[in-house]
Design an enzyme around this catalytic site. Structure first.
Site, PDB file in Angstrom:
ATOM      1  CG  ASP A 235      -2.047  -0.923   1.140  1.00 28.60           C
ATOM      2  OD1 ASP A 235      -2.027  -1.773   0.233  1.00 28.60           O
ATOM      3  OD2 ASP A 235      -2.967  -0.823   1.969  1.00 28.60           O
ATOM      4  CG  ASP A 236      -0.002   3.788   2.328  1.00 32.35           C
ATOM      5  OD1 ASP A 236      -1.136   3.482   1.900  1.00 32.35           O
ATOM      6  OD2 ASP A 236       0.267   3.931   3.537  1.00 32.35           O
ATOM      7  CG  HIS A 285      -4.331   2.704  -0.630  1.00 31.99           C
ATOM      8  ND1 HIS A 285      -5.317   2.053   0.076  1.00 31.99           N
ATOM      9  CD2 HIS A 285      -3.424   3.116   0.303  1.00 31.99           C
ATOM     10  CE1 HIS A 285      -5.017   2.077   1.368  1.00 31.99           C
ATOM     11  NE2 HIS A 285      -3.878   2.729   1.533  1.00 31.99           N
ATOM     12  CG  HIS A 289      -3.793   7.071   2.751  1.00 33.82           C
ATOM     13  ND1 HIS A 289      -4.066   6.966   4.100  1.00 33.82           N
ATOM     14  CD2 HIS A 289      -3.357   5.847   2.371  1.00 33.82           C
ATOM     15  CE1 HIS A 289      -3.782   5.731   4.512  1.00 33.82           C
ATOM     16  NE2 HIS A 289      -3.358   5.036   3.476  1.00 33.82           N
ATOM     17  CE1 TYR A 326      -4.956   6.237   7.942  1.00 28.43           C
ATOM     18  CE2 TYR A 326      -6.833   7.085   6.687  1.00 28.43           C
ATOM     19  CZ  TYR A 326      -5.566   7.253   7.207  1.00 28.43           C
ATOM     20  OH  TYR A 326      -4.901   8.438   7.004  1.00 28.43           O
ATOM     21  CG  HIS A 376       2.412   0.056   4.136  1.00 24.31           C
ATOM     22  ND1 HIS A 376       2.203  -0.814   5.179  1.00 24.31           N
ATOM     23  CD2 HIS A 376       1.277   0.774   3.985  1.00 24.31           C
ATOM     24  CE1 HIS A 376       0.972  -0.618   5.648  1.00 24.31           C
ATOM     25  NE2 HIS A 376       0.389   0.344   4.946  1.00 24.31           N
TER      26      HIS A 376
HETATM   27 NI    NI Z   1      -2.710   3.027   3.311  1.00 24.19          NI
END
Ligand code: NI
Length: 424
Positions: A235-236, A285, A289, A326, A376
């Site tokens: 992620d991210d 995603h 965020h 989240y 991540h």
């Molecule tokens: Ni995230």
């Protein structure tokens, strides 16, 4: 102190340093020379496909034609067996290096099983890579008597007779530090549940052992049928570390899913395209965020739609899955986001520990068939974490697949309005 003495002292210290580094250089050179017997081995792989199962056969290579050929010949025979019947359910190659009278010997055992049929073969090689006689280690005549002695106590006379007839130098020996085990693979019949064997403790070999030996090094190469699936997700990102993660994934033939942020997509468009090229899945995603449950419907859709546009601009492709930031979602999110939501149930906590050992430990502890793991691609520690976790998971029979590949394997159609923590 006078000036001259300071100068002398400096010269003295410099010459000491020079001498020391020279000595270190020399001793390092010596180390390399002794280590060159049975040169560094490499873990090689052959992949065969059988009933949709990928079978990776791990085996050691010694960079020496003669030794390597023995192993390769065996592996090839194994492949032939595969084509006729089913693939081996497991294959293990062990090898040990022995010190005997300052001369090194290498013994390697190959154990493979196709369902219930076990194949066992051992080879003894000397340090010049010639196939060696066990005569170097045992008084073979005495050993044969001992073997017959033990067989008489354990097996019926028909089996003992066959053992008597067998070539002592061609038996399958497993030599450990405190025992000798001899396997009689040829004597296994379909009614037997295991290969007949005899175990002689080293202390009972006193008059039979010609030399003292000790095991210098011991290695195991294990192969298991890969019939489990796990979806690693990142992620991210993308970030500056993503490329290092991609390098490790490539090494293990691993496909993963990247849940990337829309606001990073134009900056890292090159990385996104490499991810796709190398078989990974890139999904959304959201753009920036934000917790989708805290947004109005129009702001929520803006987060989704602007990511779609950024992704299409960077790669020419369309988003198919969304992971809410989240992991937060509610009824409004489910009914307004027109993509399946993908969550996770293996949380590596990489963002809080930033520690390769801890991250990989959690992954190894919690991994299961159909599981989705959260990581991540923002942290350097994950490069090392993958290097620890991937080979271990592979040894346990896992394939590393994208979310889409996994849903295909499990015949699950991912639907919008649903959230998935695992696939079954
Ligand atoms: Ni995230």
């Amino acid at each position: 102190m006078r000036k001259l003495n300071v100068k002398k002292l400096v010269y003295f210290i410099i010459s000491i340093i020079l001498m020391l580094s020279f000595i270190i250089l020399i001793s390092n050179n010596k180390k390399e020379l002794t280590a060159s017997v049975f040169k560094k081995t490499e873990n090689k792989q052959i992949t065969t496909i059988d009933n949709n199962h990928e079978v990776n056969i791990n085996y050691p290579m010694f960079y020496n034609e003669e030794t390597d050929n023995v192993i390769l010949e065996y592996i090839n025979n194994l492949n032939d067996i595969n084509n006729k019947q089913s693939s081996p359910t497991s294959l293990q190659i062990d090898y040990k290096i022995y010190n005997i009278d300052n001369y090194k010997y290498l013994l390697f055992d190959i154990v493979s099983s196709v369902d219930d049929d076990m194949v066992y073969k051992s080879y003894l090689l000397d340090q010049d890579n010639n196939i060696a006689s066990y005569d170097n280690i045992f008084d073979l005549d005495k050993l044969k008597n001992k073997i017959i002695d033990y067989s008489n106590k354990k097996y019926a006379s028909t089996i003992v007779k066959k053992i008597e007839e067998s070539d002592i130098n061609n038996l399958n020996y497993l030599i450990n530090n405190d025992e000798l085990i001899i396997y009689f693979y040829e004597l296994k019949t379909s009614s037997m549940s295991y290969v007949p064997f005899i175990k002689i403790l080293k202390k009972n070999l006193k008059d039979i052992l010609k030399v003292e030996y000790d095991i210098d090094k011991s290695y195991t190469f294990k192969t298991v049928k890969k019939d489990k699936y796990i979806a690693l997700t990142f992620d991210d990102g993308p970030s500056d570390y993503t490329k290092y993660i991609l390098d490790v994934l490539k090494e293990y033939n691993a496909h993963v899913t990247f849940f990337s942020l829309g606001n990073r997509m134009s900056t890292y468009s090159k990385i996104l395209n490499r991810e796709i090229e190398e078989g990974h899945l890139v999904a959304s995603h959201t753009y920036s965020h934000k917790d989708l449950t805290s947004l109005s419907v129009s702001k929520m859709l803006e987060e989704i739609n602007s990511t779609n546009i950024a992704f299409n601009k960077a790669t020419g492709k369309k988003i198919t899955l969304v992971r809410p930031p989240y992991g937060n979602y509610d009824k409004t999110v489910l009914s307004n986001v027109s993509y399946p939501l993908i969550l996770w149930n293996i949380d590596t906590k990489d963002w809080s520990n930033r520690n390769a050992k801890k991250t990989s430990n959690i992954m190894l502890k919690k991994a299961f068939n159909g599981g989705i793991a959260l990581m991540h691609d923002l942290y350097e520690s994950n490069v090392e974490a993958l290097k620890i976790a991937l080979p271990e998971l592979e040894a346990r029979g896992y394939n590393f697949v994208t979310i889409e590949e996994m849903s295909n394997k499990f015949n699950v159609t991912l639907k919008k309005g649903n959230a998935y923590r695992y696939i079954e």
